[in-house]
Design a protein around this motif. Structure first.
Motif, PDB file in Angstrom:
ATOM      1  N   THR A 195       0.834  -1.198   0.000  1.00  0.00           N
ATOM      2  CA  THR A 195       0.000   0.000   0.000  1.00  0.00           C
ATOM      3  C   THR A 195       0.871   1.252   0.000  1.00  0.00           C
ATOM      4  OG1 THR A 195      -1.762  -1.138   1.196  1.00  0.00           O
ATOM      5  CG2 THR A 195      -1.780   1.259   1.278  1.00  0.00           C
ATOM      6  N   VAL A 196       1.924   1.253   0.804  1.00  0.00           N
ATOM      7  CA  VAL A 196       2.848   2.386   0.866  1.00  0.00           C
ATOM      8  C   VAL A 196       3.539   2.576  -0.480  1.00  0.00           C
ATOM      9  CG1 VAL A 196       4.894   3.334   1.999  1.00  0.00           C
ATOM     10  CG2 VAL A 196       3.215   2.048   3.336  1.00  0.00           C
ATOM     11  N   ASP A 197       4.009   1.487  -1.076  1.00  0.00           N
ATOM     12  CA  ASP A 197       4.699   1.568  -2.360  1.00  0.00           C
ATOM     13  C   ASP A 197       3.792   2.157  -3.441  1.00  0.00           C
ATOM     14  OD1 ASP A 197       6.930   0.393  -1.201  1.00  0.00           O
ATOM     15  OD2 ASP A 197       6.317  -1.634  -1.765  1.00  0.00           O
ATOM     16  N   VAL A 198       2.531   1.732  -3.450  1.00  0.00           N
ATOM     17  CA  VAL A 198       1.579   2.249  -4.442  1.00  0.00           C
ATOM     18  C   VAL A 198       1.404   3.753  -4.271  1.00  0.00           C
ATOM     19  CG1 VAL A 198      -0.845   2.241  -5.145  1.00  0.00           C
ATOM     20  CG2 VAL A 198       0.333   0.088  -4.764  1.00  0.00           C
ATOM     21  N   HIS A 199       1.240   4.211  -3.035  1.00  0.00           N
ATOM     22  CA  HIS A 199       1.029   5.638  -2.791  1.00  0.00           C
ATOM     23  C   HIS A 199       2.275   6.462  -3.105  1.00  0.00           C
ATOM     24  CE1 HIS A 199      -2.721   4.439  -0.923  1.00  0.00           C
ATOM     25  NE2 HIS A 199      -3.047   5.696  -0.808  1.00  0.00           N
ATOM     26  N   VAL A 200       3.449   5.938  -2.791  1.00  0.00           N
ATOM     27  CA  VAL A 200       4.688   6.657  -3.121  1.00  0.00           C
ATOM     28  C   VAL A 200       4.828   6.778  -4.638  1.00  0.00           C
ATOM     29  CG1 VAL A 200       7.211   6.524  -3.102  1.00  0.00           C
ATOM     30  CG2 VAL A 200       5.921   6.090  -0.996  1.00  0.00           C
ATOM     31  N   ARG A 201       4.552   5.687  -5.347  1.00  0.00           N
ATOM     32  CA  ARG A 201       4.658   5.717  -6.806  1.00  0.00           C
ATOM     33  C   ARG A 201       3.674   6.732  -7.395  1.00  0.00           C
ATOM     34  NH1 ARG A 201       4.010   0.762  -7.628  1.00  0.00           N
ATOM     35  NH2 ARG A 201       1.870   0.611  -8.392  1.00  0.00           N
ATOM     36  N   ARG A 202       2.455   6.726  -6.877  1.00  0.00           N
ATOM     37  CA  ARG A 202       1.440   7.644  -7.393  1.00  0.00           C
ATOM     38  C   ARG A 202       1.783   9.084  -7.048  1.00  0.00           C
ATOM     39  NH1 ARG A 202      -4.094   5.845  -5.289  1.00  0.00           N
ATOM     40  NH2 ARG A 202      -3.788   7.492  -3.753  1.00  0.00           N
ATOM     41  N   ASN A 210      10.592  13.936 -13.128  1.00  0.00           N
ATOM     42  CA  ASN A 210      10.954  12.620 -13.650  1.00  0.00           C
ATOM     43  C   ASN A 210      10.799  11.611 -12.515  1.00  0.00           C
ATOM     44  OD1 ASN A 210      12.007  10.335 -14.789  1.00  0.00           O
ATOM     45  ND2 ASN A 210      14.020  11.198 -15.282  1.00  0.00           N
ATOM     46  N   PRO A 211       9.672  10.902 -12.451  1.00  0.00           N
ATOM     47  CA  PRO A 211       9.412   9.986 -11.334  1.00  0.00           C
ATOM     48  C   PRO A 211      10.473   8.910 -11.148  1.00  0.00           C
ATOM     49  CG  PRO A 211       7.403  10.355 -12.599  1.00  0.00           C
ATOM     50  CD  PRO A 211       8.528  10.965 -13.386  1.00  0.00           C
ATOM     51  N   SER A 212      11.166   8.535 -12.209  1.00  0.00           N
ATOM     52  CA  SER A 212      12.201   7.498 -12.081  1.00  0.00           C
ATOM     53  C   SER A 212      13.485   8.057 -11.473  1.00  0.00           C
ATOM     54  CB  SER A 212      12.508   6.871 -13.445  1.00  0.00           C
ATOM     55  OG  SER A 212      12.985   7.843 -14.352  1.00  0.00           O
ATOM     56  N   GLU A 213      13.610   9.391 -11.453  1.00  0.00           N
ATOM     57  CA  GLU A 213      14.744  10.054 -10.792  1.00  0.00           C
ATOM     58  C   GLU A 213      14.184  11.120  -9.857  1.00  0.00           C
ATOM     59  OE1 GLU A 213      17.550  11.504 -13.627  1.00  0.00           O
ATOM     60  OE2 GLU A 213      17.773   9.563 -14.630  1.00  0.00           O
ATOM     61  N   PRO A 214      13.565  10.703  -8.740  1.00  0.00           N
ATOM     62  CA  PRO A 214      12.837  11.636  -7.881  1.00  0.00           C
ATOM     63  C   PRO A 214      13.726  12.686  -7.224  1.00  0.00           C
ATOM     64  CG  PRO A 214      13.040   9.488  -6.820  1.00  0.00           C
ATOM     65  CD  PRO A 214      13.519   9.319  -8.225  1.00  0.00           C
ATOM     66  N   LYS A 215      13.151  13.876  -7.111  1.00  0.00           N
ATOM     67  CA  LYS A 215      13.826  14.999  -6.469  1.00  0.00           C
ATOM     68  C   LYS A 215      13.383  15.139  -5.019  1.00  0.00           C
ATOM     69  CE  LYS A 215      13.882  20.092  -6.751  1.00  0.00           C
ATOM     70  NZ  LYS A 215      13.397  21.266  -7.523  1.00  0.00           N
ATOM     71  N   TYR A 216      12.135  14.776  -4.755  1.00  0.00           N
ATOM     72  CA  TYR A 216      11.555  15.008  -3.436  1.00  0.00           C
ATOM     73  C   TYR A 216      11.543  13.733  -2.570  1.00  0.00           C
ATOM     74  CZ  TYR A 216       9.892  19.205  -5.843  1.00  0.00           C
ATOM     75  OH  TYR A 216       9.813  20.361  -6.571  1.00  0.00           O
ATOM     76  N   VAL A 217      10.704  12.787  -2.931  1.00  0.00           N
ATOM     77  CA  VAL A 217      10.561  11.570  -2.127  1.00  0.00           C
ATOM     78  C   VAL A 217      11.589  10.540  -2.591  1.00  0.00           C
ATOM     79  CG1 VAL A 217       9.033   9.711  -1.406  1.00  0.00           C
ATOM     80  CG2 VAL A 217       8.106  12.008  -1.755  1.00  0.00           C
ATOM     81  N   GLN A 218      12.549  10.270  -1.717  1.00  0.00           N
ATOM     82  CA  GLN A 218      13.677   9.402  -2.059  1.00  0.00           C
ATOM     83  C   GLN A 218      13.505   8.004  -1.447  1.00  0.00           C
ATOM     84  OE1 GLN A 218      16.414  10.634  -3.921  1.00  0.00           O
ATOM     85  NE2 GLN A 218      15.104  12.426  -4.183  1.00  0.00           N
ATOM     86  N   THR A 219      14.149   7.037  -2.096  1.00  0.00           N
ATOM     87  CA  THR A 219      14.169   5.670  -1.578  1.00  0.00           C
ATOM     88  C   THR A 219      15.535   5.382  -0.957  1.00  0.00           C
ATOM     89  OG1 THR A 219      12.672   4.920  -3.322  1.00  0.00           O
ATOM     90  CG2 THR A 219      13.937   3.227  -2.174  1.00  0.00           C
ATOM     91  N   LYS A 220      15.506   4.874   0.248  1.00  0.00           N
ATOM     92  CA  LYS A 220      16.722   4.345   0.878  1.00  0.00           C
ATOM     93  C   LYS A 220      16.626   2.836   0.734  1.00  0.00           C
ATOM     94  CE  LYS A 220      20.438   4.862   3.575  1.00  0.00           C
ATOM     95  NZ  LYS A 220      21.619   5.654   3.179  1.00  0.00           N
ATOM     96  N   TRP A 221      17.353   2.295  -0.219  1.00  0.00           N
ATOM     97  CA  TRP A 221      17.178   0.890  -0.583  1.00  0.00           C
ATOM     98  C   TRP A 221      17.374  -0.041   0.610  1.00  0.00           C
ATOM     99  CZ3 TRP A 221      14.593   0.319  -4.727  1.00  0.00           C
ATOM    100  CH2 TRP A 221      14.724   1.248  -5.768  1.00  0.00           C
TER     101      TRP A 221
END
Length: 229
Positions: A195-202, A210-221
């Motif tokens: 659910t979190v992943d879906v909302h972050v993607r949206r 450029n959603p594939s290179e986000p400026k705001y919401v970042q992923t810490k792998w």
């Protein structure tokens, strides 16, 4: 002022039961029994929340949700058949804020509705929660629950706003997906971290150039997500 809810389901006994229960709590309730009627009511009225079944005559709940999102950010809770995970994920993708699995307990429905209404009602000004948060070219108005980037308003759902606000208020702090699920959706939420992943993607699709290179919401792998301050 009484909260106003639209209940949409083609099973009239379900609608009758939900309507009676919500009216007992002082809410105003409109009812629709097919997708076209639901969309017409949503366009003509202002609701605090819409309870929307997926399987509807004339126009299914996914399509209704998608059309409503073209003109309104009203919280939408989808009703989905038990075990249909794909229905749940699709509902979130189309702009729903939450889902409830059938068969359900009416007390659970009321609790979830009230929880969402509390989260989406304008917040009182407090020192801990400032009315307006600015971070670079992003501005969050926490009282009116509106998001602006470069002074252009971006339409986000109630859950998307809550998720972004949590991250923006603690820039560079990494939250695990489990922690975000607990803080934004609540400890009693039956969904999982997808659910979190879906909302972050949206959310990225709406706010990132450029959603594939986000400026705001970042992923810490391997850890979770954070807002780059």
């Amino acid at each position: 002022m009484a909260k106003k809810v639209l209940v949409v389901d083609d099973e009239k006994l379900i609608v009758k039961g939900i309507r009676f229960s919500l009216e007992q709590d002082g809410m105003e309730v409109d009812c629709a029994y097919d997708g076209e009627e639901a969309l017409k009511l949503a366009m003509e009225n202002t609701y605090d929340l819409i309870l929307l079944d997926i399987m509807l005559p004339k126009m299914d709940g996914f399509v209704v949700c998608q059309h409503i999102r073209e003109f309104s950010m009203v919280p939408i809770v989808m009703l989905t058949a038990k075990g249909d995970d794909m229905d749940k994920i699709l509902g979130l993708e189309y702009g729903a804020d939450d889902y409830i699995t059938k068969p359900f307990n009416i007390l659970e429905v009321k609790a979830r509705i009230k929880a969402i209404m509390r989260r989406t009602s304008p917040k009182q000004k407090t020192e801990e929660n400032p009315k307006v948060v600015k971070n670079g070219d992003l501005r969050l108005d926490c009282e009116s629950r509106r998001l602006f980037i470069l002074e252009k308003e971006i339409n986000v759902t109630a859950r998307e706003f809550d998720l972004l606000a949590l991250l923006v208020l603690s820039p560079n702090k990494v939250y695990s997906r489990e922690k975000l699920l607990n803080l934004v959706w609540g400890s009693d939420y039956p969904g999982d971290v997808r659910t979190v992943d879906v909302h972050v993607r949206r959310l990225r699709e709406k706010i990132e150039e450029n959603p594939s290179e986000p400026k705001y919401v970042q992923t810490k792998w391997g850890v979770g997500y954070y807002y780059r301050g």
